[in-house]
Write an enzyme that holds these catalytic residues in place. Structure first.
Site, mmCIF file in Angstrom:
data_model
loop_
_atom_site.group_PDB
_atom_site.id
_atom_site.type_symbol
_atom_site.label_atom_id
_atom_site.label_comp_id
_atom_site.label_asym_id
_atom_site.label_seq_id
_atom_site.Cartn_x
_atom_site.Cartn_y
_atom_site.Cartn_z
ATOM 1 N N CYS A 6 0.731 -1.443 0.188
ATOM 2 C CA CYS A 6 0.117 -0.109 -0.099
ATOM 3 C C CYS A 6 0.894 1.237 0.121
ATOM 4 O O CYS A 6 1.395 1.618 -0.990
ATOM 5 C CB CYS A 6 -0.941 -0.204 1.111
ATOM 6 S SG CYS A 6 -2.379 0.749 0.605
ATOM 7 N N HIS B 6 -3.591 -5.078 0.559
ATOM 8 C CA HIS B 6 -3.075 -5.651 1.950
ATOM 9 C C HIS B 6 -3.198 -7.148 1.710
ATOM 10 O O HIS B 6 -4.183 -7.722 2.555
ATOM 11 C CB HIS B 6 -3.803 -5.065 3.162
ATOM 12 C CG HIS B 6 -3.293 -3.568 3.261
ATOM 13 N ND1 HIS B 6 -2.262 -3.112 4.012
ATOM 14 C CD2 HIS B 6 -4.134 -2.040 2.976
ATOM 15 C CE1 HIS B 6 -2.325 -1.905 4.202
ATOM 16 N NE2 HIS B 6 -3.440 -1.325 3.439
ATOM 17 N N GLU C 118 -1.625 -9.077 3.467
ATOM 18 C CA GLU C 118 -1.436 -9.583 4.797
ATOM 19 C C GLU C 118 -2.897 -10.245 5.649
ATOM 20 O O GLU C 118 -2.719 -11.015 6.565
ATOM 21 C CB GLU C 118 -0.754 -8.607 5.802
ATOM 22 C CG GLU C 118 -1.236 -7.427 6.321
ATOM 23 C CD GLU C 118 -1.169 -6.455 5.239
ATOM 24 O OE1 GLU C 118 -0.970 -6.438 4.025
ATOM 25 O OE2 GLU C 118 -1.032 -5.081 5.680
HETATM 26 N N1 GLN Z 1 -2.019 6.758 2.874
HETATM 27 C C1 GLN Z 1 -2.098 5.981 1.461
HETATM 28 C C2 GLN Z 1 -3.359 6.319 0.963
HETATM 29 O O1 GLN Z 1 -4.186 6.576 1.393
HETATM 30 C C3 GLN Z 1 -1.768 4.552 1.876
HETATM 31 C C4 GLN Z 1 -2.835 3.717 2.857
HETATM 32 C C5 GLN Z 1 -2.218 2.541 3.270
HETATM 33 O O2 GLN Z 1 -1.038 2.267 3.196
HETATM 34 N N2 GLN Z 1 -3.124 1.778 3.782
HETATM 35 O O3 GLN Z 1 -3.642 5.627 -0.346
#
Ligand code: GLN
Length: 550
Positions: free
Chosen positions: A383, A520, A522
């Site tokens: 992410c 994600h 995970e």
């Molecule tokens: N801050 C980034 C976004 O909002 C990544 C978010 C995250 O890593 N879950 O896109």
């Protein structure tokens, strides 16, 4: 069979491992071929944990349907190998929100709206929603967050007290997890905190059926008798939850204590044996690693491991898949720069940059990624980690020195990561509640979305499938205006949304393993089904260890 309910409360103090205990019991019942679901009731006022600081509350676990939930749901999914939803977690805030909305609509027809019965009815409705429909489970385990005696927890405890008489004794079970400390100076276990905690429960009308004692080592027989006597439970209804080296051993400890057996008898569940062969095999693999790799996690919340709970577990699962143990080195991203990187990452076989929000520590993450790219250390960006990898590549390979994410620099012309508002208007099903009233405009992409995996890539080698579903929790996206330029410089788009409008996975060709994903992974890793991306990342780390250490 009608759904039977098991309520799990906690006493004396928090952090006794109520979530793990509930998940372990669930795993054992499932191994007896009983269908199980599990729900967490959190007494805090936040509507969901999405707005809470990971320092305080730990990770926010995201479900397929895009609910932002308590991290215990991660344990439930990992131990039970099921997929949960918004039906599996609520808070006082959400309950009150519903009650107040109903009151404003006039649903209560002029009645004075009160904690009992209106709030408790709303709680009961939420709990009972699990037993509705064709596929209602045989057993629903309900974990009540917090500790007995907390003011906030009272409406939840009152609701489960009422449920017991409504559903009948054969259909409900109360399990109380409590602390039995060992006083080294006196050389003995102390049962008084447990007695007090049960007294507290009794004062609100709940008699526990089973006492689960959290203790360093198994409590001796005479003390179990004492606890049974003073807490008014059967002698064979006092169990121990001892400290374990590996959290996945807990179901086995419970099994050896006969915990699931007693639960099955008390709830009149079909008498069956638990099939634990797969679980035992997994524990055997855990206990017999043939090597070790060191992975650096470069993040902002390194002091609080709970903030990266699922990530930690997924890396451990990836280790099991490769027959190695994974040694995690948490590196504070604010300390990483060109000078410190070689020292901070000395002896590291892989670098992982996890998700995150906000600018603090971002430049350190970019340095860490530069180090991984240039020194050919396996890299996994998740992410925000993927977004930082795109920023690093744009800055140092494509020559866009001021490349950034719109989250951190609204003025740069080179917003390689940006807010893709047009897309969200059409596609987003799940919108973070906190954004509705803010200038961010309700733009969080939450929950499972499909991703098309490109052949002949590292992503393909992992998934071996063209179409996968992964969970998201972010607001910003890869900016397609830079797609061609970065591709010319060597960035590979190995995963995209089915309509190709969103970049989901990026990687590099001339590197042992360099991959970033917008989702994600995970959240979907299980001890018995390690996530393919974590499996491949650890595999690359094993090869790196062989290269560097021989
Ligand atoms: N801050 C980034 C976004 O909002 C990544 C978010 C995250 O890593 N879950 O896109």
């Amino acid at each position: 069979m009608k759904t039977k309910y098991i309520f799990v409360t906690g006493g004396v103090l928090s952090s006794l491992g109520k979530g793990l205990a509930a998940a372990s019991l669930g795993a054992l019942l499932k191994a007896r071929n009983i269908s199980v679901t599990i729900q967490k009731l959190d007494p805090y006022i936040n509507v969901d944990p999405g707005t809470m600081n990971p320092f305080q509350h730990g990770e926010v676990f995201v479900t397929d349907d895009g609910a932002e939930t308590d991290l215990d749901l991660g344990h439930y999914e990992r131990y039970l190998n099921i997929s949960l939803s918004h039906k599996n977690n609520t808070t006082s805030g959400a309950i009150y929100n519903n009650v107040i909305a109903k009151e404003r609509r006039g649903d209560y027809l002029g009645a004075t709206v009160q904690v009992i019965p209106h709030v408790t009815d709303e709680i009961k409705r939420f709990v009972l929603s699990l037993s509705e429909g064709e596929d209602a489970p045989d057993v629903a385990i309900i974990e009540i967050g917090g500790t007995v005696g907390d003011i906030e927890g009272l409406p939840f405890l009152e609701a489960i007290r009422q449920l017991r008489s409504e559903l009948g004794r054969d259909n409900c079970l109360n399990i109380h997890l409590t602390l039995v400390p060992y006083l080294r100076a006196a050389g003995e276990y102390k049962t008084k905190p447990t007695q007090h905690s049960v007294k507290e429960l009794l004062s609100i009308g709940i008699q526990p059926d089973i006492i689960l004692c959290r203790c360093e080592k198994p409590v001796p027989e005479d003390l179990r008798q004492k606890i049974a006597l003073f807490c008014n439970v059967d002698r064979d209804a006092v169990f121990c939850s001892t400290d374990v080296a590996n959290i996945y051993e807990l179901p086995m400890t419970f099994f050896e204590e006969g915990f699931d057996q007693k639960v099955a008898i008390m709830l009149r569940l079909p008498a069956r044996n638990a099939h634990l062969e797969d679980w035992r095999r997994m524990l055997h693999d855990f206990a017999h690693p043939q090597g070790q790799v060191t992975i650096a996690i470069v993040g902002k919340y390194v002091e609080l491991k709970e903030a990266y709970k699922s990530l930690h577990e997924a890396l451990v699962h990836g280790g099991v898949a490769n027959h190695v143990s994974v040694n995690l080195r948490y590196v504070n991203s604010e300390q990483v720069d060109e000078k410190t990187a070689p020292q901070l990452f000395a002896g590291v076989d892989g670098i992982l940059v996890p998700g995150g929000f906000g600018y603090r520590g971002v430049e350190g993450k970019v340095f860490a990624i530069k180090y991984a790219r240039e020194n050919k250390v396996p890299f996994f960006g998740i992410c925000l980690g993927m977004q930082c990898a795109v920023i690093e590549f744009a800055r140092h390979v494509a020559g866009l020195a001021d490349a950034n994410s719109e989250e951190f620099d609204r003025n740069t012309p080179n917003k390689v990561i940006y807010l893709m508002t047009e897309w969200y208007d059409v596609h987003t099903r799940h919108v973070a509640r906190r954004d509705e009233a803010s200038d961010k405009g309700g733009t969080m992409r939450l929950g499972a979305y499909p991703c098309t995996v490109m052949p002949d890539t590292k992503a393909w080698a992992a998934y071996e499938s063209e179409s996968v579903q992964e969970r998201h929790r972010h607001r910003y996206e890869f900016n397609n205006a830079f797609k061609d330029l970065l591709e010319e410089k060597g960035l590979v788009y190995s995963g995209v949304s089915p309509d190709k409008s969103l970049v989901e996975i990026i990687e590099l060709k001339d590197h042992p393993w360099f991959l970033g994903c917008q989702f994600h992974p995970e959240f979907k890793s299980r001890p018995m089904q390690p996530h393919p991306l974590f499996r491949e990342f650890i595999k690359a780390a094993v090869q790196q260890a062989e290269r560097t250490r021989g």
